[in-house]
Design a protein around this motif. Structure first.
Motif, mmCIF file in Angstrom:
data_model
loop_
_atom_site.group_PDB
_atom_site.id
_atom_site.type_symbol
_atom_site.label_atom_id
_atom_site.label_comp_id
_atom_site.label_asym_id
_atom_site.label_seq_id
_atom_site.Cartn_x
_atom_site.Cartn_y
_atom_site.Cartn_z
ATOM 1 N N PRO A 104 13.863 19.079 19.423
ATOM 2 C CA PRO A 104 12.633 18.732 20.026
ATOM 3 C C PRO A 104 12.462 17.057 20.926
ATOM 4 C CG PRO A 104 13.464 17.244 17.835
ATOM 5 C CD PRO A 104 14.784 18.059 18.527
ATOM 6 N N SER A 105 13.591 17.094 21.990
ATOM 7 C CA SER A 105 13.693 16.166 23.345
ATOM 8 C C SER A 105 13.074 16.642 24.355
ATOM 9 C CB SER A 105 15.298 16.318 23.585
ATOM 10 O OG SER A 105 15.184 15.506 24.576
ATOM 11 N N THR A 106 12.981 15.421 24.830
ATOM 12 C CA THR A 106 11.641 16.086 25.712
ATOM 13 C C THR A 106 12.548 15.310 26.793
ATOM 14 O OG1 THR A 106 10.579 14.189 26.149
ATOM 15 C CG2 THR A 106 8.992 16.393 24.672
ATOM 16 N N THR A 107 13.472 15.448 27.257
ATOM 17 C CA THR A 107 13.969 14.672 28.894
ATOM 18 C C THR A 107 13.699 15.513 29.647
ATOM 19 O OG1 THR A 107 16.225 15.111 27.656
ATOM 20 C CG2 THR A 107 15.104 13.374 27.579
ATOM 21 N N VAL A 108 14.976 15.350 30.869
ATOM 22 C CA VAL A 108 14.775 16.589 31.701
ATOM 23 C C VAL A 108 15.458 17.419 32.168
ATOM 24 C CG1 VAL A 108 15.156 15.991 34.118
ATOM 25 C CG2 VAL A 108 13.451 13.987 33.691
ATOM 26 N N ILE A 109 17.002 17.011 31.391
ATOM 27 C CA ILE A 109 17.925 17.415 30.546
ATOM 28 C C ILE A 109 17.354 18.352 30.509
ATOM 29 C CG2 ILE A 109 20.393 17.134 29.880
ATOM 30 C CD1 ILE A 109 20.072 16.329 32.820
ATOM 31 N N ALA A 110 16.756 18.187 28.701
ATOM 32 C CA ALA A 110 16.244 19.374 27.432
ATOM 33 C C ALA A 110 15.455 20.701 28.808
ATOM 34 C CB ALA A 110 15.955 18.207 26.531
ATOM 35 N N LYS A 111 14.672 19.930 29.060
ATOM 36 C CA LYS A 111 13.620 20.520 29.831
ATOM 37 C C LYS A 111 14.623 21.768 30.919
ATOM 38 C CE LYS A 111 9.572 17.935 30.111
ATOM 39 N NZ LYS A 111 8.435 17.105 31.009
ATOM 40 N N ALA A 112 15.386 21.015 30.984
ATOM 41 C CA ALA A 112 16.415 22.122 31.924
ATOM 42 C C ALA A 112 17.266 23.088 31.259
ATOM 43 C CB ALA A 112 17.334 21.489 33.650
ATOM 44 N N ARG A 113 17.445 22.523 29.651
ATOM 45 C CA ARG A 113 18.413 23.323 29.247
ATOM 46 C C ARG A 113 17.422 24.040 28.505
ATOM 47 N NH1 ARG A 113 21.212 19.037 25.333
ATOM 48 N NH2 ARG A 113 21.694 20.964 24.033
ATOM 49 N N ARG A 114 16.554 24.061 28.359
ATOM 50 C CA ARG A 114 14.922 25.371 27.194
ATOM 51 C C ARG A 114 15.323 26.295 29.215
ATOM 52 N NH1 ARG A 114 12.215 20.412 25.577
ATOM 53 N NH2 ARG A 114 12.624 19.754 23.595
ATOM 54 N N PHE A 115 15.055 25.437 30.338
ATOM 55 C CA PHE A 115 14.717 26.836 31.723
ATOM 56 C C PHE A 115 16.253 27.944 31.708
ATOM 57 C CE2 PHE A 115 15.301 27.804 35.732
ATOM 58 C CZ PHE A 115 13.739 28.435 36.430
#
Length: 443
Positions: free
Chosen positions: A68-79
């Motif tokens: 559920p993380s919303t950090t920049v790293i988390a968004k990059a991993r989802r991408f």
């Protein structure tokens, strides 16, 4: 009966020529040991890609899952994780490329394996458009532009198709352009302006989160960034397509003449909108009443007009110029309190000295009634025909309409307070006087 190919139309001859070449190529592949070895390498490369994908994809999916993380790293991993469906086709392409290098070093040929490699690339493109791209515009672009290009590349017809499109010239007055340039222009323009729209939405979201800025200033910065982004996108498009900007000078002059005559109202509204955003006299969320009687909450401010939403759900489009040149009453002023009053009457038999304290205490129990700038204030307004007239003034943060029935709630509190103290609320009484002799009709 013999088929005379030379007597057929040119397009039939062209298709027949391609078919004959394909048949001869297929016979060559079927009778060539090098071709069979290339088929074998293709199968081996695909099997290895399948085995690697089955083992590596679950591990990569778990590694790239940020939770559920919303950090920049988390968004990059989802991408990155969303591209996992391409893993099989891309691995097959990579292993096939390695096999092609080996085959060419042994047999000095690799047409079959090169064809298989292009097919794997086509499968990767199709998976990208079908399973990964979610934006409607990009999906449409991929379906009707990217997939056909990949299909032509897979069968080796991309270069001939580009030559044919480039040779097809469309005249347009003193100008002319070929179909390849038109296709490139539409594709590049679509991608650039989609990127501009995406950048604008991201910047708008970021600006709206800056709570320390005034709402009007946030709107002004948002509009400025929007014009800047799409202006840069237009210049980039012109530069990429090799269009000389000096050729637009005549068009710019025509637009200037149009602004001076037919578009002066639009220019006036645009400038008025900028003034509104700079001064902050009215902004999104304010409840305003115009000089013409229209009233509503400002839900959107565009370059030309402001959109008012009434409490009955209707939208009113008001030109920005009306906010500058006419009188506007702003009830909200970005959250300021408003004063209302609720009138009522009591009978002449009431001890009116006890009424103010009683009503003020009752109204003060309402959760939305404020103590500042002033607490509830009950005032004697006059002596009416049927009773003694009072009114209680109260302050609230909001507009007394639509979902906020402040006056209605306060009147209920007044009614309950008067009833609890046995105070009568009067109603009109009429006395009828008869003069002269009263006669009855005899039966």
């Amino acid at each position: 009966m013999e088929f005379d190919l030379e007597s057929q139309p040119e397009i039939v001859q062209t298709i027949a020529g391609y078919a004959i070449q394909a048949w001869e190529l297929a016979l060559t592949w079927l009778l060539s040991p090098a071709a069979w070895s290339q088929f074998g390498v293709l199968i081996v490369a695909y099997v290895i890609a399948v085995l690697v994908t089955r083992r590596a994809r679950p591990a990569l999916a778990e590694l790239l899952d940020p939770g559920p993380s919303t950090t920049v790293i988390a968004k990059a991993r989802r991408f990155v994780a969303q591209f996992l469906p391409l893993m099989l086709a891309l691995l097959a392409y990579m292993f096939t490329a390695v096999g092609e290098a080996i085959i060419r070093s042994i047999f000095d040929s690799g047409a079959v394996i090169a064809f298989g490699k292009r097919v794997f690339m086509f499968l990767a493109v199709r998976a990208l458009v079908r399973d990964i791209i979610a934006d409607p515009f990009l999906k449409l672009l991929g379906r009707y532009v990217l997939i056909p290009i990949a299909a032509l590349y897979a069968v080796g017809l991309l270069t001939p198709a580009m030559v044919q499109l480039e040779a097809t010239v469309i005249p347009l007055g003193n100008l002319s352009f070929n179909l390849l340039w038109l296709l490139q222009f539409v594709t590049v323009a679509g991608v650039i302006f989609w990127l501009g729209q995406w950048s604008n939405s991201q910047s708008n979201e970021f600006i709206q989160k800056q709570e320390e800025m005034r709402p009007s200033l946030r709107q002004l910065v948002t509009k400025a960034v929007e014009f800047l982004i799409f202006g840069v996108a237009f210049l980039v498009l012109m530069n990429i397509m090799g269009i000389n900007l000096s050729a637009l000078a005549v068009l710019g002059g025509a637009i200037g003449v149009g602004l001076g005559f037919g578009l002066q109202k639009i220019a006036s509204n645009f400038i008025s909108g900028v003034i509104l955003l700079v001064e902050g006299q009215a902004t999104v969320g304010d409840y305003v009443e115009l000089d013409g009687g229209e009233s509503g909450t400002i839900v959107k401010m565009t370059a030309r007009a402001a959109i008012l939403e009434t409490y009955d759900g209707r939208w009113i489009v008001v030109p920005n110029e009306d906010f500058i040149t006419t009188r506007v009453v702003n009830y909200s002023d970005s959250g300021s309190a408003n004063r209302y009053e609720a009138p009522f009457s009591v009978s002449y038999d009431t001890d009116i000295n006890a009424i103010p304290a009683m009503i003020e205490a009752a109204v003060a129990t309402h959760p939305e009634v404020l103590d500042s700038p002033y607490p509830p204030d009950c005032e004697l307004r006059g002596f009416g025909d049927s009773g003694i007239d009072f009114a209680v003034e109260f302050w609230v943060n909001g507009i007394d309409d639509g979902p906020n029935k402040y006056t209605s709630d306060v009147l209920f509190l007044i009614w309950n307070a008067l009833k609890a103290n046995d105070i009568i609320i009067p109603y009109p009484h009429r006395t009828v006087e008869l003069t002269g002799e009263l006669r009855t009709r005899a039966e």
